[in-house]
Design an enzyme around this catalytic site. Sequence first.
Site: not given
Length: 323
Positions: A114, A250, A280
């Site tokens: 990520c 993020h 996500n």
Amino acid sequence: MTIRAVVRGVGHYLPERVVPNAEFEQIIETSDEWIRSRSGIERRHFAAEGQTTSDLGLRAAQAALADAGLDANDVDAIIVATSTADLTFPSVATMIQSGLGLSGGFAFDVQAVCAGFVYALTTANALILAGQAKRVLVIGAETFSRLMDWKDRSTCVLFGDGAGALLIEAQDGAGTVADRGILSTDLNSDGRFKDILYVDGGVSTGVTGHLRMEGKEVFRHAVEKLAETAHTALEKIGLSGGDVDWIVPHQANIRIIEATAKRMQVPMDRVVVTVQDHGNTSAASIPLALSVGKQRGQIKQGDLVVTEAIGGGLAWGAVVLRW
């Protein structure tokens, strides 16, 4: 004069299939309310059968080039941040290079889960400052839906597929924080925490595997480390949260986003939030959010933007740039 890596164009691509929370109620014990209350996610996009990470990344790259008003032949390098490459090798970046019709320049992937886009953007900045490239396409692209264990309700509802891209180019600056472009970066990792977020497959196992996560531990590390890395990146150039126009974090979980903003003393009306629509998307989430933020009219030229992310490894970092 100082060379700066300046954002020239931005773009994104999302697969056509939209998956609302209600769809999960048919396969696991969960509900729309349960998912929203714990993550802020309302829907996400899933890639179609046969649609690959490079397919998504290519569409995002083309959108960024169009936004910049440039042709693919104007690009010197392509860096793709991904953990869901089409194949073990070659890289997704070289596949996108081919898709763009390029035979020159160079292309490679970066894998920091990520945090991958922050790592890729930092690498692109270094290439530009070193004179190795004038224009770099930096892409985050993922098909995380293919890593999900559909029996694990704590993880399978959280992730989505998509891609975002920035085209950055070398421009002259005055060497002050008023310059457009990347002003500072901060990267970190700590391999001791491998077991709280990982995929239980790979070349050594012979299977792709599934994502495994200890949610409470990841949450704790995320809030602490994201605020810290953003503060460090700002401190390097003598700035603080009060100077920031936009945080583009993020997009993992709304509670992490809110807690990080609070620690940075930045109000939520100065945070670009897209997690409700995309879930996500790992390394794609920051460039996706940057592109959407520009489309919404939130991010404008001259704005001071902080991006920060954390992912498996653990790996985390931040980039401060003036749009």
